[in-house]
Design a protein around this motif. Structure first.
Motif, PDB file in Angstrom:
ATOM      1  N   ALA A 423       0.766  -1.217  -0.153  1.00  0.00           N
ATOM      2  CA  ALA A 423       0.056  -0.018  -0.168  1.00  0.00           C
ATOM      3  C   ALA A 423       0.848   1.283  -0.120  1.00  0.00           C
ATOM      4  N   LYS A 424       1.897   1.054   0.898  1.00  0.00           N
ATOM      5  CA  LYS A 424       2.593   2.290   1.028  1.00  0.00           C
ATOM      6  C   LYS A 424       3.693   2.582  -0.555  1.00  0.00           C
ATOM      7  N   ALA A 425       3.982   1.482  -0.957  1.00  0.00           N
ATOM      8  CA  ALA A 425       4.766   1.544  -2.383  1.00  0.00           C
ATOM      9  C   ALA A 425       3.894   2.069  -3.511  1.00  0.00           C
ATOM     10  N   SER A 426       2.521   1.794  -3.336  1.00  0.00           N
ATOM     11  CA  SER A 426       1.589   2.271  -4.489  1.00  0.00           C
ATOM     12  C   SER A 426       1.395   3.675  -4.125  1.00  0.00           C
ATOM     13  N   HIS A 427       1.467   4.474  -3.067  1.00  0.00           N
ATOM     14  CA  HIS A 427       1.397   5.730  -2.947  1.00  0.00           C
ATOM     15  C   HIS A 427       2.324   6.527  -3.563  1.00  0.00           C
ATOM     16  N   LEU A 428       3.441   5.968  -3.943  1.00  0.00           N
ATOM     17  CA  LEU A 428       4.547   6.698  -4.535  1.00  0.00           C
ATOM     18  C   LEU A 428       4.281   6.991  -5.899  1.00  0.00           C
ATOM     19  N   PHE A 429       3.538   6.023  -6.465  1.00  0.00           N
ATOM     20  CA  PHE A 429       3.043   6.334  -7.928  1.00  0.00           C
ATOM     21  C   PHE A 429       1.550   6.839  -8.022  1.00  0.00           C
ATOM     22  N   ASP A 430       0.603   6.373  -7.273  1.00  0.00           N
ATOM     23  CA  ASP A 430      -0.572   6.828  -7.082  1.00  0.00           C
ATOM     24  C   ASP A 430      -0.914   7.612  -5.986  1.00  0.00           C
ATOM     25  N   ASN A 431      -0.886   8.873  -6.531  1.00  0.00           N
ATOM     26  CA  ASN A 431      -1.071  10.192  -5.874  1.00  0.00           C
ATOM     27  C   ASN A 431      -1.561  11.229  -6.914  1.00  0.00           C
ATOM     28  N   PRO A 432      -2.121  12.132  -6.256  1.00  0.00           N
ATOM     29  CA  PRO A 432      -2.851  13.206  -7.020  1.00  0.00           C
ATOM     30  C   PRO A 432      -1.646  14.122  -8.162  1.00  0.00           C
ATOM     31  N   ALA A 433      -0.449  14.047  -7.394  1.00  0.00           N
ATOM     32  CA  ALA A 433       0.535  14.571  -8.438  1.00  0.00           C
ATOM     33  C   ALA A 433       0.589  13.831  -9.959  1.00  0.00           C
ATOM     34  N   THR A 434       0.277  12.571  -9.778  1.00  0.00           N
ATOM     35  CA  THR A 434       0.447  11.978 -11.011  1.00  0.00           C
ATOM     36  C   THR A 434      -0.331  12.312 -12.351  1.00  0.00           C
ATOM     37  N   VAL A 435      -1.651  12.626 -11.923  1.00  0.00           N
ATOM     38  CA  VAL A 435      -2.712  13.007 -12.831  1.00  0.00           C
ATOM     39  C   VAL A 435      -2.230  14.419 -13.466  1.00  0.00           C
ATOM     40  N   PHE A 436      -1.706  15.387 -12.904  1.00  0.00           N
ATOM     41  CA  PHE A 436      -1.100  16.476 -13.486  1.00  0.00           C
ATOM     42  C   PHE A 436       0.210  16.326 -14.145  1.00  0.00           C
ATOM     43  N   PHE A 437       0.883  15.285 -13.686  1.00  0.00           N
ATOM     44  CA  PHE A 437       2.263  14.821 -14.375  1.00  0.00           C
ATOM     45  C   PHE A 437       1.646  14.430 -15.924  1.00  0.00           C
ATOM     46  N   SER A 438       0.648  13.643 -15.947  1.00  0.00           N
ATOM     47  CA  SER A 438      -0.035  12.885 -17.143  1.00  0.00           C
ATOM     48  C   SER A 438      -0.491  13.988 -18.112  1.00  0.00           C
ATOM     49  N   ILE A 439      -1.192  15.198 -17.655  1.00  0.00           N
ATOM     50  CA  ILE A 439      -1.480  16.243 -18.363  1.00  0.00           C
ATOM     51  C   ILE A 439      -0.327  16.935 -18.934  1.00  0.00           C
ATOM     52  N   PHE A 440       0.697  17.173 -18.238  1.00  0.00           N
ATOM     53  CA  PHE A 440       1.933  17.753 -18.700  1.00  0.00           C
ATOM     54  C   PHE A 440       2.691  17.019 -19.552  1.00  0.00           C
ATOM     55  N   MET A 441       2.866  15.472 -19.408  1.00  0.00           N
ATOM     56  CA  MET A 441       3.424  14.919 -20.547  1.00  0.00           C
ATOM     57  C   MET A 441       2.685  14.759 -21.743  1.00  0.00           C
ATOM     58  N   ALA A 442       1.228  14.975 -21.632  1.00  0.00           N
ATOM     59  CA  ALA A 442       0.596  15.095 -22.986  1.00  0.00           C
ATOM     60  C   ALA A 442       0.811  16.419 -23.755  1.00  0.00           C
ATOM     61  N   LEU A 443       0.897  17.375 -22.825  1.00  0.00           N
ATOM     62  CA  LEU A 443       1.429  18.688 -23.463  1.00  0.00           C
ATOM     63  C   LEU A 443       2.928  18.674 -23.984  1.00  0.00           C
TER      64      LEU A 443
END
Length: 992
Positions: A423-443
């Motif tokens: 569960a703790k390891a999943s939080h490293l990659f499953d957090n609200p910042a990854t959503v904004f990073f996905s938008i950033f990578m698309a742009l």
């Protein structure tokens, strides 16, 4: 020939149908040099440069046919040092043809070891060979196939000389070996072909490149100073403030160009490109009227054809050439921190390879900001891991969530707190910042493609690629063969009868001399069926790995010692199996794609390359991403529920995700496959395989008995050194590797924010690895002129658009972002995530487990009445037990809504970025317009100067000025100006 006159025909040894050494007129020998010559009726061979040496002062009235240079004679030190020229040390070797010959009836050692003889096709003096009595050249009888190939080579070389090229060829004075035909293009041929190919060359006129505004100029100067340690120490080209006006070469406008030295006016890459164009269009009637050198190589008449490198890259001393400069400043790992000398790469290898390295450099530099943001997102996950409420609830042993067994019989009930680490390891990659990073990578992907279009236009301006026309492509040898077979079948003649006829007749351009869709239909059908089979094979292997995971997990669960590490063991081994299978299938699919493209029989090389790229990309895309797509979107979706599980086989349930979700497993899968592909392909396939091939060739050469010249082996010629290198096979593998990596970086970046970091580290090595391969391990490629990277840009654009959809589904379906959001704003009492874990778990009455699936010998501390499982279902005490609850449908609708909103928002922002960034930089657009105006003015000025020069003799002869000036306007249209002038001033504007 019908044209009267004298013409040089090469006297090639062993030709049974043309000239024989016995036909040489012995009375015409030069007493000083012993040269032989023969006067033959016909036109003079074009391209003979009058400025070349006449052959040591020969006074013969007829042209010299052959010269035999005896290397056992002393050679000047100057000639000995030159390994890029003919034996006269004056004419540059622009291209080399190589073939292997074998004599029958001549035993090793019966040749002339120690004598390196050459035939020169130009009229230079030399000594008569002393290979036999009475001046005869004794060649052992060849078998029918070898003799036929020999005749075809002789005719082809004769046709090359008819086209104006000059050849120097080794004598076949050994029982077997390799022969090199050196080709030199004199100035007349270079000028003629440069005009035909419309090669842009610099004119006398130079102009200043427009500088930016004051602020931008100062900022640019500051950047130049800061980045000066990163710049390679090579002559600058495009960054200069001055630029030559360029114009397609024309022999009628020679006065426009600053031709100081005809030997160096065209660089080596341009010279070899011109010769290659002649080689591609020269026909050979004996080889079934085959067109071009590629067809002859395909038919094993020649073994190789390549331009020479500019000397050795590791030669001692201070003498510098472009290859050595590229090696020192670009192709070494020690200069990884420096910028690439793109202009020098383009000058040496041509525009096509120059654009590849420019694209690779831009892609690598764009990975720097995405890597920084990715590391920040990862560090944000590390910093907030202790504040993540769902992880705390899972790790809190007081909650005591009793979970249902993970398998039948052998698996026991278990506490959710035992999955705290996951569960703790999943939080490293499953957090609200990854959503904004996905938008950033698309742009980011959109900005990368837009900046590449701008850089492409900028390089096109400085490399004089603006306005170039598509070059006419010649048919591939396989296409010609298929057309010939079709014509033979249509005419009803046998192959022997058809080959015996004259193939040079004019034939009508109808369906008989080209392949229609009916001819290609069987190939298309095989392609369609084979591609479907390969895709099905890939899916079958993915399913096989799934079965492996299920059965291995069930087997390990039976043993108490391995039960605790079941999930880690199964995941790691399955990913490694996937990686090995992907690497093996990559090689297989590459060969299959080539075979499928060949049976389609595309007409031109460009069409062949595009179809090959599409097939290889489709197969390799499915191969690389199918296991990742399974984990991201399918794993754990078809498990069922306790009491009603979905079984793959009897007793083996479908696998489900870890308690923390499938995102962590997706991250592991993605990282291992990405890193494994890069490390293994780079270190083993790109470094190890070429070294093994080189070692194998070396051992083969050492074991084979050969007649070698000790002096020659100590000082090998450049064509010998280049012949031992690997042939250049194209840029498709290099592009494909980077395109697949681009997919890893963009398609699933929401689950693995560190993907750009690993891609950046790989590419820093990849740039130097490819550079070293091109400079040191490959024969010099033919310089190919092109304006863009072709179909690869469309593939990149497609991946960028598809990445928006894939990341939207990863966030919505694979991660817990949407369930957390719905719970926080719709079901939470205080607007926090407290109670989220309990909200995601459903109840199951253990008494309703099927007979034979209950845990055997349960070691659980307390008696279990209800167990929990991760799903949104009604409890056992509800009116509709175990049916999907309202929460399930609300979360599903929220997921679909997020996908639609995310996709449209990112697409809108991408279009906005595309619109805001112009494809052509403003300064380049202004410079192109300015250059057109300057070109018109320059033409008018030069024409005026030419008219004044043409009027001066008339003024002196008439003695008056007004009468001669009155005739000046009519001198241009009348065509009485000296050769090289433009016909009229009006034609200048038309040309521009």
């Amino acid at each position: 020939m019908a044209t009267p006159g004298l013409r040089d025909i090469p006297l090639l040894p062993g030709s049974p149908r043309r000239l024989s050494p016995r036909a040489v007129v012995r009375g015409g020998q030069d007493p000083n040099h012993g040269q032989q010559y023969l006067r033959v009726p016909g036109s003079q061979a074009p391209g003979q440069d009058s400025g070349l040496p006449s052959g040591g002062g020969s006074s013969c009235s007829g042209s010299v046919i052959n010269n035999y240079l005896d290397a056992s004679e002393p050679v000047s030190s100057e000639a000995r040092l030159s390994r890029m020229h003919f034996h006269d040390n004056q004419r540059k070797v622009d291209y080399v043809l190589a073939y292997h010959y074998r004599k029958r009836g001549v035993h090793p050692g019966q040749g002339s070891p120690g004598h390196s003889l050459a035939i020169v096709s130009n009229g230079e003096t030399g000594k008569e060979p002393r290979a036999g009595g009475h001046g005869d050249i004794e060649l052992g009888p060849l078998d029918a196939l070898e003799e036929e190939r020999k005749e075809q080579r002789e005719e082809f070389e004769h046709n090359l000389m008819e086209a104006g090229l000059e050849l120097e060829k080794d004598l076949e004075n050994k029982s077997q070996g390799s022969i090199f035909v050196r080709i030199h293009a004199p100035w007349q041929v270079l000028a003629r072909e440069a005009e035909f190919l419309k090669i842009k060359v610099p004119t006398k006129k130079m102009y200043e490149i427009k500088s930016e505004g004051s602020i931008a100029k100062k900022f640019n100067e500051l950047l130049q100073k800061l980045s000066s340690p990163l710049k390679p120490r090579v002559p600058e080209h495009s960054s200069n403030k001055m630029k030559n006006l360029s114009y397609p070469f024309s022999r009628e406008k020679m006065y426009l160009y600053n031709i100081q030295d005809k030997d160096t006016f065209f660089d080596n890459a341009t010279r070899s490109r011109i010769v290659h164009e002649i080689l591609k269009r020269t026909a050979c009637s004996r080889a079934n009227n085959t067109m071009g050198i590629n067809s002859l190589i395909a038919n094993n008449i020649y073994e190789a054809a390549y331009p020479l490198h500019d000397g050795e890259y590791d030669s001692p001393g201070d003498d510098m050439n472009d290859r050595k400069l590229l090696y020192q400043e670009w192709a070494r790992y020690g200069v990884f921190y420096k910028f690439q000398p793109i202009d020098l790469i383009r000058k040496y290898f041509g525009e096509k390879i120059g654009l590849y390295f420019a694209w690779l450099g831009l892609y690598t530099s764009f990975l720097i900001p995405s890597s920084v943001i990715g590391v920040i997102v990862f560090l944000y996950g590390c910093a907030t891991i202790e504040e993540d409420i769902p992880s705390k609830e899972m790790c809190d042993q007081q909650n005591a969530f009793t979970m249902c067994p993970l398998c039948d019989k052998s698996c026991d009930y278990w506490n959710l707190s035992s999955a705290c680490g996951t569960a703790k390891a999943s939080h490293l990659f499953d957090n609200p910042a990854t959503v904004f990073f996905s938008i950033f990578m698309a742009l980011w992907a959109t900005m990368f493609l837009e900046n590449w279009k701008r850089l492409q236009m900028r390089l096109g301006y400085f490399w004089d690629l603006t306005g170039i026309e598509e070059e006419e492509e010649h048919s591939r040898p396989e296409y010609e063969t298929k057309v010939r077979e079709k014509m033979l079948k249509a005419s009803g003649k046998s192959v022997v009868q058809k080959l015996g006829t004259n193939m040079t007749e004019n034939e009508d351009e109808d369906d008989e001399d080209k392949l229609t869709w009916k001819d290609r239909f069987p190939g298309y059908l095989v392609n369609f069926a084979s591609i479907l089979f390969m895709i099905a094979l890939t899916f079958s292997i993915v399913f096989g790995v799934i079965v492996y995971r299920i059965t291995t997990a069930a087997a390990l669960s039976l043993n108490k010692t391995t039960r605790s590490n079941v999930r880690v063991t199964v995941t790691a081994t399955a990913v490694i199996i996937n990686l090995v299978v992907i690497l093996i299938l990559d090689e297989i699919y590459g060969a299959v794609a080539t075979w499928l493209t060949k049976i389609e029989v595309p007409k031109t090389e460009q069409t062949f390359e595009e179809r090959l790229i599409l097939k290889a990309f489709l197969l390799k895309f499915v191969n690389a991403y199918s296991p990742i797509f399974y984990v991201a979107f399918f794993k754990g979706r078809f498990v069922g529920r306790p009491g009603s599980y979905v079984y793959v086989f009897d007793g083996y349930r479908m696998e489900e995700c870890a308690p923390g979700g499938c995102l962590m497993e997706l991250c592991i899968q993605l990282s291992i496959i990405m890193l494994g592909k890069q490390l293994i392909q780079n270190n083993i396939f790109e470094i190890g395989v070429p070294k093994l091939k080189k070692l194998f060739r070396k051992l083969k050469d050492e074991t084979e008995p050969r007649e070698t010249d000790s002096a020659h082996s100590k000082h090998p010629e450049q064509w010998d050194l280049d012949y031992s290198l690997e042939p250049y096979t194209g840029l498709t593998p290099e592009y494909m590797e980077m395109i697949i990596q681009f997919g890893f970086v963009t398609l699933f970046v929401a689950s693995f924010p560190l993907a750009p970091v690993f891609a950046l580290l790989n590419n820093v090595i990849e740039v130097r690895l490819d550079a070293k391969k091109f400079v040191t391990e490959l024969r010099r490629p033919d310089a190919v002129r092109t304006k863009d990277i072709g179909i690869w840009f469309d593939i990149l654009s497609g991946i960028g658009k598809f990445s928006v959809i894939s990341n939207a589904f990863v966030i919505a379906v694979t991660s817990d972002f949407i369930p957390r959001l719905v719970y926080q704003y719709a079901y939470s009492h205080n607007g926090t995530l407290h109670g989220f874990v309990n909200h995601t778990l459903s109840f199951f009455n253990v008494s309703q487990l099927k007979e034979g699936t209950q845990p055997e010998n349960s070691q659980f501390d307390q008696e279990v009445q209800f167990c929990r499982f991760k799903d949104y279902r009604e409890p056992p005490w509800a009116p509709n037990p175990y049916e999907f609850s309202k929460q399930y449908w609300s979360i599903l609708s929220a997921r679909l809504a997020f996908v639609i909103i995310f996709q449209n928002l990112v697409m809108f922002l991408s279009v906005l970025v595309d619109w805001m960034i112009p494809d052509i930089p403003t300064d380049i657009s202004d410079q192109i317009k300015k250059e057109k105006g300057l070109l018109v003015d320059f033409f008018l000025k030069e024409e005026h100067e030419k008219l004044k020069l043409s009027d001066e003799p008339g003024q002196r002869s008439l003695g008056g000025g007004r009468h001669s000036r009155s005739r000046a306007p009519s001198s241009a249209p009348s065509g009485r100006s000296q050769p090289g002038s433009i016909a009229s001033s009006g034609s200048q504007h038309t040309n521009v």
